[in-house]
Design an enzyme around this catalytic site. Structure first.
Site, PDB file in Angstrom:
ATOM      1  N   ASP A  35     -11.223   3.925  -4.262  1.00 14.86           N
ATOM      2  CA  ASP A  35     -10.559   2.895  -3.445  1.00 14.86           C
ATOM      3  C   ASP A  35      -9.508   3.549  -2.565  1.00 14.86           C
ATOM      4  O   ASP A  35      -8.386   3.077  -2.479  1.00 14.86           O
ATOM      5  CB  ASP A  35      -9.919   1.844  -4.351  1.00 14.86           C
ATOM      6  CG  ASP A  35      -9.558   0.590  -3.544  1.00 14.86           C
ATOM      7  OD1 ASP A  35      -8.804  -0.237  -4.032  1.00 14.86           O
ATOM      8  OD2 ASP A  35     -10.043   0.494  -2.385  1.00 14.86           O
TER       9      ASP A  35
ATOM     10  N   LYS B  54      -7.528   4.354   0.513  1.00 15.30           N
ATOM     11  CA  LYS B  54      -7.192   3.805   1.833  1.00 15.30           C
ATOM     12  C   LYS B  54      -5.681   3.942   1.987  1.00 15.30           C
ATOM     13  O   LYS B  54      -4.972   4.086   0.982  1.00 15.30           O
ATOM     14  CB  LYS B  54      -7.666   2.357   1.969  1.00 15.30           C
ATOM     15  CG  LYS B  54      -7.240   1.404   0.870  1.00 15.30           C
ATOM     16  CD  LYS B  54      -7.874   0.036   1.122  1.00 15.30           C
ATOM     17  CE  LYS B  54      -7.290  -0.989   0.199  1.00 15.30           C
ATOM     18  NZ  LYS B  54      -8.102  -1.298  -0.966  1.00 15.30           N
TER      19      LYS B  54
ATOM     20  N   ASN C  72      -3.195   2.559  -0.424  1.00 11.22           N
ATOM     21  CA  ASN C  72      -3.069   3.088  -1.804  1.00 11.22           C
ATOM     22  C   ASN C  72      -2.377   4.432  -1.841  1.00 11.22           C
ATOM     23  O   ASN C  72      -2.349   5.080  -2.885  1.00 11.22           O
ATOM     24  CB  ASN C  72      -4.472   3.245  -2.425  1.00 11.22           C
ATOM     25  CG  ASN C  72      -5.039   1.899  -2.792  1.00 11.22           C
ATOM     26  OD1 ASN C  72      -4.293   0.942  -2.896  1.00 11.22           O
ATOM     27  ND2 ASN C  72      -6.342   1.826  -2.950  1.00 11.22           N
TER      28      ASN C  72
ATOM     29  N   ASP D  76      -2.256   3.282  -7.557  1.00 14.92           N
ATOM     30  CA  ASP D  76      -3.121   2.101  -7.684  1.00 14.92           C
ATOM     31  C   ASP D  76      -4.565   2.454  -8.009  1.00 14.92           C
ATOM     32  O   ASP D  76      -5.453   2.325  -7.165  1.00 14.92           O
ATOM     33  CB  ASP D  76      -3.072   1.283  -6.388  1.00 14.92           C
ATOM     34  CG  ASP D  76      -3.759  -0.065  -6.593  1.00 14.92           C
ATOM     35  OD1 ASP D  76      -3.967  -0.791  -5.629  1.00 14.92           O
ATOM     36  OD2 ASP D  76      -4.077  -0.371  -7.761  1.00 14.92           O
TER      37      ASP D  76
ATOM     38  N   THR E 114     -11.001  -4.323   1.974  1.00 14.01           N
ATOM     39  CA  THR E 114     -11.679  -3.875   3.184  1.00 14.01           C
ATOM     40  C   THR E 114     -13.030  -3.246   2.883  1.00 14.01           C
ATOM     41  O   THR E 114     -13.246  -2.630   1.849  1.00 14.01           O
ATOM     42  CB  THR E 114     -10.823  -2.819   3.916  1.00 14.01           C
ATOM     43  OG1 THR E 114     -11.623  -2.283   4.963  1.00 14.01           O
ATOM     44  CG2 THR E 114     -10.446  -1.677   2.980  1.00 14.01           C
TER      45      THR E 114
HETATM   46  C1  LIG Z   1      -1.856  -2.018 -12.508  1.00 15.81           C
HETATM   47  O1  LIG Z   1      -1.065  -1.337 -11.549  1.00 15.81           O
HETATM   48  C2  LIG Z   1      -1.049   0.046 -11.727  1.00 15.81           C
HETATM   49  C3  LIG Z   1      -0.079   0.746 -10.796  1.00 15.81           C
HETATM   50  O2  LIG Z   1      -0.160   0.210  -9.477  1.00 15.81           O
HETATM   51  C4  LIG Z   1       0.879   0.532  -8.633  1.00 15.81           C
HETATM   52  C5  LIG Z   1       1.912   1.392  -8.971  1.00 15.81           C
HETATM   53  C6  LIG Z   1       2.973   1.621  -8.092  1.00 15.81           C
HETATM   54  C7  LIG Z   1       2.969   0.998  -6.859  1.00 15.81           C
HETATM   55  C8  LIG Z   1       1.916   0.158  -6.481  1.00 15.81           C
HETATM   56  C9  LIG Z   1       0.872  -0.071  -7.381  1.00 15.81           C
HETATM   57  O3  LIG Z   1      -0.180  -0.880  -7.133  1.00 15.81           O
HETATM   58  C10 LIG Z   1      -0.285  -1.513  -5.861  1.00 15.81           C
HETATM   59  C11 LIG Z   1       0.765  -2.593  -5.730  1.00 15.81           C
HETATM   60  O4  LIG Z   1       1.259  -3.106  -6.710  1.00 15.81           O
HETATM   61  N1  LIG Z   1       1.149  -2.951  -4.451  1.00 15.81           N
HETATM   62  C12 LIG Z   1       0.316  -2.666  -3.281  1.00 15.81           C
HETATM   63  C13 LIG Z   1       2.436  -3.600  -4.189  1.00 15.81           C
HETATM   64  C14 LIG Z   1       3.605  -2.630  -4.153  1.00 15.81           C
HETATM   65  C15 LIG Z   1       3.414  -1.431  -3.260  1.00 15.81           C
HETATM   66  N2  LIG Z   1       4.133  -0.237  -3.726  1.00 15.81           N
HETATM   67  C16 LIG Z   1       5.416  -0.012  -3.158  1.00 15.81           C
HETATM   68  C17 LIG Z   1       6.100   1.252  -3.577  1.00 15.81           C
HETATM   69  C18 LIG Z   1       7.123   1.823  -2.876  1.00 15.81           C
HETATM   70  N3  LIG Z   1       7.561   2.925  -3.529  1.00 15.81           N
HETATM   71  C19 LIG Z   1       6.822   3.098  -4.664  1.00 15.81           C
HETATM   72  N4  LIG Z   1       6.901   4.055  -5.625  1.00 15.81           N
HETATM   73  C20 LIG Z   1       6.047   3.999  -6.628  1.00 15.81           C
HETATM   74  N5  LIG Z   1       5.091   3.038  -6.767  1.00 15.81           N
HETATM   75  C21 LIG Z   1       4.977   2.065  -5.815  1.00 15.81           C
HETATM   76  C22 LIG Z   1       5.871   2.070  -4.730  1.00 15.81           C
HETATM   77  N6  LIG Z   1       4.011   1.147  -5.923  1.00 15.81           N
END
Ligand SMILES: COCCOc1ccc2cc1OCC(=O)N(C)CCCNCc1c[nH]c3ncnc(c13)N2
Length: 281
Positions: free
Chosen positions: A140, A142, A145, A158, A176
């Protein structure tokens, strides 16, 4: 650091929640700080009820198991997870610059220059190569992610759709279609070289600002993917076209991730990147 010291198990009370970083399909991500050490993490909070409703609890648990085992400079570290009666808390490495997608859109003409595109393509190839050595396909890939750290390095995040190469689970359509390789469009069996195809689409999008097969409707997108119909704007150099065209090939003919990492276009731009860094000093 804090997360290496496994003498005590983290729980929700060890953290102070900070500003939200974004909202995903099944949860929100916040900045969080571990109280004793002041260590900053990204904390993703999922509601169990939503996972049950979405029937994704198994997929999430698989994702946690996969991501917690992967340790690579370009893969977002998953430190720990814990839960209470209603929620699951996932403590992850913090990527302070957030989603790469926002930086792509905010760049001049909505696209990266060759040095940046080549640097990120290299880092994603390196992360994917490590995943494949560990029998994991990401599937996945893109810009949404991919996350960016404060020192401008990519973190793959992700792993919702990742799978062990042993189980060729069918990928249900969501999000997508632009990144789907022909063998998945024709729902044939596929292997880890699907990630090579996605890397070709990703590199194209870094350089052009939109994916190569994007069309107004999904039928046209499918047709372009099946025909591997790629048009390069004038400013895309021969070196970049050579790499992308060697990735956007029918499966079995795509170059390997190791070949991507030593491709002349990647090497010449890494060298330029290095020269620029040292002349800047
Ligand atoms: C079951 O889930 C497993 C782990 O999934 C994620 C771990 C960490 C994530 C995002 C993850 O999944 C996608 C998701 O929740 N979004 C698209 C919303 C938030 C976007 N991130 C924003 C972000 C900014 N600085 C970050 N530093 C570390 N991790 C981040 C972010 N996001």
């Amino acid at each position: 650091e804090a997360y290496n010291n496994c003498s005590y198990v983290w729980s929700k009370d060890d953290f102070e929640l900070g500003t939200p970083l974004g909202k995903g399909k099944f949860g929100r991500v916040y900045i969080a700080r571990e109280k004793k050490t002041k260590f900053l993490v990204a904390m993703k909070i999922l509601f169990k009820s939503e996972l049950v409703k979405g029937r994704v609890e198994k997929q999430v648990l698989r994702e946690l198991e996969i991501q917690s085992r992967l340790k690579h400079p370009n893969i977002l570290r998953l430190f720990n997870w814990f839960y209470d009666d209603r929620k699951i808390y996932i403590a992850l490495e913090l990527a302070s610059e957030g989603e790469l997608y926002r930086h792509l859109k905010a760049s001049p003409h909505g696209r990266f220059n060759e040095r940046r595109a080549a640097k990120y393509t290299y880092q994603v190839a390196d992360a994917l190569h490590y995943c494949h050595l560990n029998n994991v396909i990401h599937r996945d890939l893109k810009p949404e992610n991919l996350l960016l750290t404060g020192d401008d390095n990519i973190k793959l995040a992700d792993f919702g759709w990742s799978a062990h190469t042993l189980s060729n689970k069918r990928k249900t359509m969501c999000g997508t279609l632009d990144y789907l390789p022909p063998e998945m469009v024709e729902s044939k069996s596929y292997d880890d070289t699907v990630d090579q195809w996605c890397l070709g689409v990703l590199c194209y999008e870094f350089l052009v600002g939109s994916p190569p097969f994007e069309s107004e409707d999904s039928e046209k997108t499918y047709a372009k993917i099946r025909r591997i119909e790629v048009h390069y704007p004038r400013y895309v150099t021969q070196g970049a076209r050579d790499l992308i065209s060697k990735l956007l090939k029918p499966n079995g003919l795509r170059i390997s991730l190791r070949e991507v990492m030593v491709h002349p276009w990647i090497k010449e731009n890494k060298k330029k990147q290095l020269d620029e860094t040292f002349t800047a000093v």
